[in-house]
Design an enzyme around this catalytic site. Structure first.
Site, PDB file in Angstrom:
ATOM      1  N   GLU A  68       0.750  -1.395  -0.251  1.00 46.40           N
ATOM      2  CA  GLU A  68      -0.458   0.134   0.094  1.00 46.40           C
ATOM      3  C   GLU A  68       0.784   1.467   0.185  1.00 46.40           C
ATOM      4  O   GLU A  68       0.940   2.591  -1.148  1.00 46.40           O
ATOM      5  CB  GLU A  68      -1.003   0.001   1.024  1.00 46.40           C
ATOM      6  CG  GLU A  68      -1.780  -1.050   1.077  1.00 46.40           C
ATOM      7  CD  GLU A  68      -1.406  -2.271   2.008  1.00 46.40           C
ATOM      8  OE1 GLU A  68      -2.136  -2.754   2.998  1.00 46.40           O
ATOM      9  OE2 GLU A  68       0.069  -2.543   2.054  1.00 46.40           O
ATOM     10  N   ALA A 178      13.716 -42.248 -13.123  1.00 46.81           N
ATOM     11  CA  ALA A 178      15.162 -42.986 -13.474  1.00 46.81           C
ATOM     12  C   ALA A 178      15.074 -44.295 -14.040  1.00 46.81           C
ATOM     13  O   ALA A 178      14.190 -44.997 -13.642  1.00 46.81           O
ATOM     14  CB  ALA A 178      16.279 -42.563 -12.481  1.00 46.81           C
ATOM     15  N   SER A 184      19.029 -40.186 -14.677  1.00 45.36           N
ATOM     16  CA  SER A 184      18.119 -39.140 -14.508  1.00 45.36           C
ATOM     17  C   SER A 184      18.261 -38.600 -15.110  1.00 45.36           C
ATOM     18  O   SER A 184      17.849 -37.123 -15.623  1.00 45.36           O
ATOM     19  CB  SER A 184      17.678 -38.789 -13.008  1.00 45.36           C
ATOM     20  OG  SER A 184      18.622 -38.359 -12.664  1.00 45.36           O
ATOM     21  N   THR A 212      18.955 -38.616  -1.739  1.00 42.46           N
ATOM     22  CA  THR A 212      19.365 -38.066  -2.532  1.00 42.46           C
ATOM     23  C   THR A 212      20.882 -36.887  -2.276  1.00 42.46           C
ATOM     24  O   THR A 212      21.707 -37.084  -2.736  1.00 42.46           O
ATOM     25  CB  THR A 212      18.273 -36.625  -3.097  1.00 42.46           C
ATOM     26  OG1 THR A 212      16.900 -37.468  -3.783  1.00 42.46           O
ATOM     27  CG2 THR A 212      18.508 -35.613  -4.115  1.00 42.46           C
ATOM     28  N   ARG A 223      18.938 -20.425 -11.763  1.00 43.29           N
ATOM     29  CA  ARG A 223      19.794 -20.862 -12.484  1.00 43.29           C
ATOM     30  C   ARG A 223      18.734 -20.521 -14.091  1.00 43.29           C
ATOM     31  O   ARG A 223      19.237 -20.706 -15.034  1.00 43.29           O
ATOM     32  CB  ARG A 223      20.452 -22.315 -12.790  1.00 43.29           C
ATOM     33  CG  ARG A 223      21.727 -22.467 -12.405  1.00 43.29           C
ATOM     34  CD  ARG A 223      21.876 -24.186 -12.375  1.00 43.29           C
ATOM     35  NE  ARG A 223      21.248 -24.981 -11.187  1.00 43.29           N
ATOM     36  CZ  ARG A 223      20.802 -26.399 -11.728  1.00 43.29           C
ATOM     37  NH1 ARG A 223      21.362 -26.978 -12.053  1.00 43.29           N
ATOM     38  NH2 ARG A 223      20.398 -26.687 -10.389  1.00 43.29           N
ATOM     39  N   GLU A 267      11.946 -32.259  -3.830  1.00 43.37           N
ATOM     40  CA  GLU A 267      12.370 -32.242  -5.146  1.00 43.37           C
ATOM     41  C   GLU A 267      12.991 -33.647  -4.490  1.00 43.37           C
ATOM     42  O   GLU A 267      14.338 -33.515  -4.320  1.00 43.37           O
ATOM     43  CB  GLU A 267      12.864 -30.772  -5.774  1.00 43.37           C
ATOM     44  CG  GLU A 267      12.621 -29.632  -6.194  1.00 43.37           C
ATOM     45  CD  GLU A 267      13.529 -29.454  -7.321  1.00 43.37           C
ATOM     46  OE1 GLU A 267      14.770 -29.754  -8.196  1.00 43.37           O
ATOM     47  OE2 GLU A 267      13.705 -28.073  -7.686  1.00 43.37           O
TER      48      GLU A 267
END
Length: 336
Positions: A68, A178, A184, A212, A223, A267
């Site tokens: 605002e 994968a 993958s 992972t 990126r 992820e």
């Protein structure tokens, strides 16, 4: 001499449609604030008179100035008699970082204020609009779906004490993430991956599983040119020690201990995704699908703990579908 047609008059939309259009535009502006506005919500504001935009603003990095204040600064004296559309009710509480928006809006001489949603913060919670009405301004709350969607993380944090959670999956047509050997990179093409990085740029934190982290040590950064500074904080679901720059969460329920995180992106991997789904802690699914078949590959999800097929139905609704050649994206939201 040819007859001259009278000037074409702009068709005025009914008030409700006009309000809806401007609130949707304010919600689009709010996107510019994510996630740099944290710990404050990302809010958008537009000042309009006679169909002309006089000022616009969104929450600035670090949470101040508010949307605002930015819109009023741009409009200046032209704001008198105009209408302010803002996605969230103007705050009613003063803080060491700045004045209450309800006060500066009341002093600006606006004729009308339309808020997309009421603020659930008990320090405001209707008091902002009430203060504007007491100053003679026609102030109302529209309960607008675009405003609600743009503030999903803030509302989730206020309502349930946890972030709004998005699970991203990139799979083949047959649901593999994968090959059997673990290869993958890359299942999806450059356009789909660029969109996934855009999603990263809109989140406060990103999470992967311990497997992972150990296998890939992923950067999890953004990126995209110009958005590198919006790389999210990195979380990992594990009880083990983690490298510097990472934060460990021992269980999915630990996301309730992240008060400054409004948007969380998950992820990988399959077990981590399944654990959040089984706990009912996923609000949105991003399903990127490549037009390839892998066969005996690694599945996207682990066991969800279902005891019957009936439990799987009615959980999700398709919200959007997009094409990033050659891949497709389907966006699902949890059915509430």
């Amino acid at each position: 001499m040819p007859l001259r047609r009278p000037p074409r008059r702009r068709r005025k939309l009914p008030t409700s449609l006009e309000d809806s259009r401007w609130l949707a535009a304010a919600a689009c502006l709010a996107e510019r604030a994510r996630p740099l506005s944290r710990p404050n919500p990302a809010v958008g504001a537009i000042i309009v008179q006679g169909g002309i935009v006089l000022g616009r603003g969104w929450t600035q990095p670090g949470g101040r100035p508010h949307a605002e204040a930015m819109a009023l600064a741009e409009a200046g004296e032209a704001a008198r008699g105009a209408t302010l559309y803002v996605t969230l009710e103007p705050c009613a509480h003063r803080s060491p970082r700045g004045p209450a928006c309800a006060d500066i809006v009341a002093e600006a001489g606006l004729a009308r204020v339309v808020a997309g949603i009421a603020d659930p913060d008990p320090r405001t919670a209707g008091q902002g609009l009430a203060r504007l009405r007491s100053a003679g301004i026609a102030a109302e709350c529209a309960d607008h779906p675009a405003a609600q969607a743009s503030l999903a993380g803030y509302l989730m944090q206020r309502g349930e004490g946890r972030p709004h959670v998005t699970l991203k999956l990139a799979t083949s047509l047959d649901g593999a993430i994968a090959t059997a050997s673990g290869e993958s990179r890359w299942i999806t093409g450059p356009a789909a991956r660029a969109h996934a990085h855009r999603e990263r740029a809109r989140t406060d934190a990103i999470l992967v599983g311990g497997g992972t982290l150990r296998a890939d040590i992923p950067a999890l950064d953004v990126r995209l040119p110009g958005l590198e500074q919006r790389s999210p904080s990195r979380l990992v679901l594990t009880r083990d020690s983690v490298p510097e720059g990472w934060t460990a969460l021992p269980a999915p329920s630990a996301i309730h201990d992240l008060p400054d995180v409004q948007y969380l992106l998950i992820e990988g991997g399959a077990a981590t995704a399944a654990s959040f789904l089984a706990a009912g802690l996923v609000d949105r699914l991003l399903l990127y699908r490549a037009p390839i078949l892998i066969g005996d590959g690694l599945p996207a999800l682990g066991d969800l703990g279902l005891s019957s097929l009936a439990e799987a139905h009615g959980q999700w609704r398709l919200a959007d579908r997009r094409h990033f050649a050659p891949d497709t994206l389907e966006i699902y939201e949890r059915a509430r």
